[in-house]
Design a protein around this motif. Structure first.
Motif, PDB file in Angstrom:
ATOM      1  N   CYS A  29       9.969  -7.674  11.995  1.00 12.46           N
ATOM      2  CA  CYS A  29       8.711  -7.097  12.174  1.00 12.46           C
ATOM      3  C   CYS A  29       7.645  -7.493  11.424  1.00 12.46           C
ATOM      4  O   CYS A  29       7.752  -8.114  10.562  1.00 12.46           O
ATOM      5  N   VAL A  30       6.617  -7.070  11.794  1.00 15.11           N
ATOM      6  CA  VAL A  30       5.171  -7.300  11.220  1.00 15.11           C
ATOM      7  C   VAL A  30       4.762  -6.433  10.568  1.00 15.11           C
ATOM      8  O   VAL A  30       4.427  -5.169  11.092  1.00 15.11           O
ATOM      9  N   PHE A  31       4.265  -6.364   9.232  1.00 15.03           N
ATOM     10  CA  PHE A  31       3.808  -5.300   8.397  1.00 15.03           C
ATOM     11  C   PHE A  31       2.262  -5.543   7.890  1.00 15.03           C
ATOM     12  O   PHE A  31       2.235  -7.024   7.681  1.00 15.03           O
ATOM     13  N   TYR A  32       1.392  -5.003   7.796  1.00 13.61           N
ATOM     14  CA  TYR A  32       0.023  -5.202   7.322  1.00 13.61           C
ATOM     15  C   TYR A  32      -0.205  -4.666   5.969  1.00 13.61           C
ATOM     16  O   TYR A  32      -0.056  -3.679   5.701  1.00 13.61           O
ATOM     17  N   ALA A  33      -0.389  -5.291   5.112  1.00 12.94           N
ATOM     18  CA  ALA A  33      -0.408  -4.811   3.645  1.00 12.94           C
ATOM     19  C   ALA A  33      -1.496  -3.737   3.504  1.00 12.94           C
ATOM     20  O   ALA A  33      -2.580  -4.408   3.795  1.00 12.94           O
ATOM     21  N   GLY A  34      -1.309  -2.903   3.014  1.00 10.19           N
ATOM     22  CA  GLY A  34      -2.325  -1.733   2.843  1.00 10.19           C
ATOM     23  C   GLY A  34      -2.585  -0.810   4.249  1.00 10.19           C
ATOM     24  O   GLY A  34      -3.290  -0.133   3.957  1.00 10.19           O
ATOM     25  N   GLY A  35      -1.793  -1.303   5.200  1.00 10.82           N
ATOM     26  CA  GLY A  35      -2.050  -0.561   6.450  1.00 10.82           C
ATOM     27  C   GLY A  35      -3.637  -0.971   6.856  1.00 10.82           C
ATOM     28  O   GLY A  35      -3.849  -2.108   7.036  1.00 10.82           O
ATOM     29  N   LYS A  36      -4.191   0.200   7.295  1.00  7.85           N
ATOM     30  CA  LYS A  36      -5.598  -0.058   7.902  1.00  7.85           C
ATOM     31  C   LYS A  36      -6.673  -0.651   7.178  1.00  7.85           C
ATOM     32  O   LYS A  36      -7.524  -1.038   7.641  1.00  7.85           O
ATOM     33  N   SER A  44      -7.043   3.136   0.854  1.00  8.80           N
ATOM     34  CA  SER A  44      -6.937   4.530   0.647  1.00  8.80           C
ATOM     35  C   SER A  44      -5.563   5.118   0.309  1.00  8.80           C
ATOM     36  O   SER A  44      -5.482   6.221  -0.074  1.00  8.80           O
ATOM     37  N   GLU A  45      -4.400   4.155   0.355  1.00  9.50           N
ATOM     38  CA  GLU A  45      -3.189   4.636   0.115  1.00  9.50           C
ATOM     39  C   GLU A  45      -2.815   3.258  -1.044  1.00  9.50           C
ATOM     40  O   GLU A  45      -2.975   2.160  -0.600  1.00  9.50           O
ATOM     41  N   SER A  46      -2.196   3.743  -1.983  1.00 10.35           N
ATOM     42  CA  SER A  46      -1.881   2.698  -3.136  1.00 10.35           C
ATOM     43  C   SER A  46      -0.712   1.973  -2.577  1.00 10.35           C
ATOM     44  O   SER A  46      -0.072   2.313  -1.804  1.00 10.35           O
ATOM     45  N   TYR A  47      -0.966   0.840  -2.801  1.00 11.29           N
ATOM     46  CA  TYR A  47      -0.002  -0.522  -2.517  1.00 11.29           C
ATOM     47  C   TYR A  47       1.351  -0.215  -2.874  1.00 11.29           C
ATOM     48  O   TYR A  47       2.570  -0.506  -2.043  1.00 11.29           O
ATOM     49  N   GLY A  48       1.721   0.472  -4.057  1.00 12.40           N
ATOM     50  CA  GLY A  48       2.829   1.038  -4.400  1.00 12.40           C
ATOM     51  C   GLY A  48       3.742   2.174  -3.546  1.00 12.40           C
ATOM     52  O   GLY A  48       4.689   2.147  -2.880  1.00 12.40           O
ATOM     53  N   HIS A  49       2.773   3.071  -3.158  1.00 13.08           N
ATOM     54  CA  HIS A  49       3.072   4.101  -2.213  1.00 13.08           C
ATOM     55  C   HIS A  49       3.465   3.414  -0.550  1.00 13.08           C
ATOM     56  O   HIS A  49       4.489   3.828  -0.308  1.00 13.08           O
ATOM     57  N   TRP A  50       2.572   2.543  -0.325  1.00 15.61           N
ATOM     58  CA  TRP A  50       2.894   2.152   1.071  1.00 15.61           C
ATOM     59  C   TRP A  50       4.078   1.123   1.116  1.00 15.61           C
ATOM     60  O   TRP A  50       4.612   1.210   2.188  1.00 15.61           O
ATOM     61  N   ALA A  51       4.296   0.487   0.032  1.00 12.90           N
ATOM     62  CA  ALA A  51       5.489  -0.480  -0.124  1.00 12.90           C
ATOM     63  C   ALA A  51       6.590   0.539  -0.090  1.00 12.90           C
ATOM     64  O   ALA A  51       7.586   0.241   0.490  1.00 12.90           O
ATOM     65  N   GLU A  52       6.557   1.755  -0.604  1.00 18.31           N
ATOM     66  CA  GLU A  52       7.968   2.599  -0.994  1.00 18.31           C
ATOM     67  C   GLU A  52       8.146   3.212   0.447  1.00 18.31           C
ATOM     68  O   GLU A  52       9.299   3.254   0.908  1.00 18.31           O
ATOM     69  N   ARG A  53       7.205   3.396   1.297  1.00 18.63           N
ATOM     70  CA  ARG A  53       7.357   4.007   2.726  1.00 18.63           C
ATOM     71  C   ARG A  53       7.809   3.091   3.558  1.00 18.63           C
ATOM     72  O   ARG A  53       8.287   3.514   4.939  1.00 18.63           O
ATOM     73  N   ASN A  54       7.902   1.713   3.466  1.00 18.22           N
ATOM     74  CA  ASN A  54       8.315   0.740   4.460  1.00 18.22           C
ATOM     75  C   ASN A  54       9.764   0.061   4.339  1.00 18.22           C
ATOM     76  O   ASN A  54       9.679   0.062   3.030  1.00 18.22           O
ATOM     77  N   LEU A 124       0.960  -6.076  -5.302  1.00 17.86           N
ATOM     78  CA  LEU A 124       1.978  -5.438  -4.388  1.00 17.86           C
ATOM     79  C   LEU A 124       3.209  -5.984  -4.730  1.00 17.86           C
ATOM     80  O   LEU A 124       3.436  -7.063  -4.608  1.00 17.86           O
ATOM     81  N   ALA A 125       4.313  -4.810  -4.872  1.00 14.60           N
ATOM     82  CA  ALA A 125       5.703  -5.387  -5.136  1.00 14.60           C
ATOM     83  C   ALA A 125       6.562  -4.878  -3.863  1.00 14.60           C
ATOM     84  O   ALA A 125       6.189  -3.869  -3.406  1.00 14.60           O
ATOM     85  N   VAL A 126       7.305  -5.858  -3.218  1.00 11.26           N
ATOM     86  CA  VAL A 126       8.112  -5.262  -2.119  1.00 11.26           C
ATOM     87  C   VAL A 126       9.612  -5.945  -2.135  1.00 11.26           C
ATOM     88  O   VAL A 126       9.938  -6.762  -3.109  1.00 11.26           O
ATOM     89  N   VAL A 127      10.528  -4.975  -1.776  1.00 11.77           N
ATOM     90  CA  VAL A 127      11.881  -5.181  -1.919  1.00 11.77           C
ATOM     91  C   VAL A 127      12.265  -5.324  -0.375  1.00 11.77           C
ATOM     92  O   VAL A 127      12.275  -4.431   0.198  1.00 11.77           O
ATOM     93  N   VAL A 128      12.944  -6.370  -0.294  1.00 10.41           N
ATOM     94  CA  VAL A 128      13.393  -6.880   0.987  1.00 10.41           C
ATOM     95  C   VAL A 128      14.911  -6.623   1.072  1.00 10.41           C
ATOM     96  O   VAL A 128      15.606  -6.998   0.194  1.00 10.41           O
ATOM     97  N   MET A 129      15.404  -5.807   1.853  1.00 17.74           N
ATOM     98  CA  MET A 129      16.971  -5.412   1.932  1.00 17.74           C
ATOM     99  C   MET A 129      18.096  -6.546   2.213  1.00 17.74           C
ATOM    100  O   MET A 129      17.461  -7.429   3.198  1.00 17.74           O
TER     101      MET A 129
END
Length: 131
Positions: A29-36, A44-54, A124-129
């Motif tokens: 899948c393709v994700f866009y850092a920070g959404g829109k 408008s949404e913190s990078y931490g919250h954005w990463a947690e919900r993806n 931005l910190a991201v954890v890949v499963m």
């Protein structure tokens, strides 16, 4: 004989669907850092919250949208992420709309390469499963 023929075509259809699903998951899948908002100082949404919900998986990619020449994205080690040390990046992305592919599971750390922005929260910190 008819039942065997029907089973074979259903089994073949199942195998084709399974193969298509595996090929699709290999592309990711393709994700866009920070959404829109994109890769900006104050999304408008913190990078931490954005990463947690993806949910990120191997072969997924993340796109950082920013103006070329005004910012960049640095892939850094965790300690450099924590301290906003941009002097020794693992990788630098600076082409404008930069794409990074997750080729392994585990944590990834991204910071802005523009002076002072990491310290002001553009990281931005991201954890890949695991697969």
């Amino acid at each position: 004989m008819m039942a065997f023929s029907s089973f074979s075509s259903n089994g073949l259809a199942f195998l084709l669907l399974l193969a298509m699903a595996l090929v699709d998951s290999a592309r990711g899948c393709v994700f866009y850092a920070g959404g829109k908002d994109g890769w900006v100082l104050h999304p408008s949404e913190s990078y931490g919250h954005w990463a947690e919900r993806n949910w990120f998986q191997v072969n997924d990619s993340i796109v950082f949208k920013y103006k070329k020449g005004e910012d960049s994205v640095l892939v850094v080690a965790e300690q450099d992420f924590d301290s906003c040390d941009v002097s020794n990046p693992i990788r630098k992305l600076d082409g404008g709309d930069s794409r990074f592919v997750f080729e392994r599971s585990g944590p990834f750390f991204f910071v802005s390469g523009a002076p002072g922005r990491c310290e002001r929260g553009q990281k931005l910190a991201v954890v890949v499963m695991a697969v």
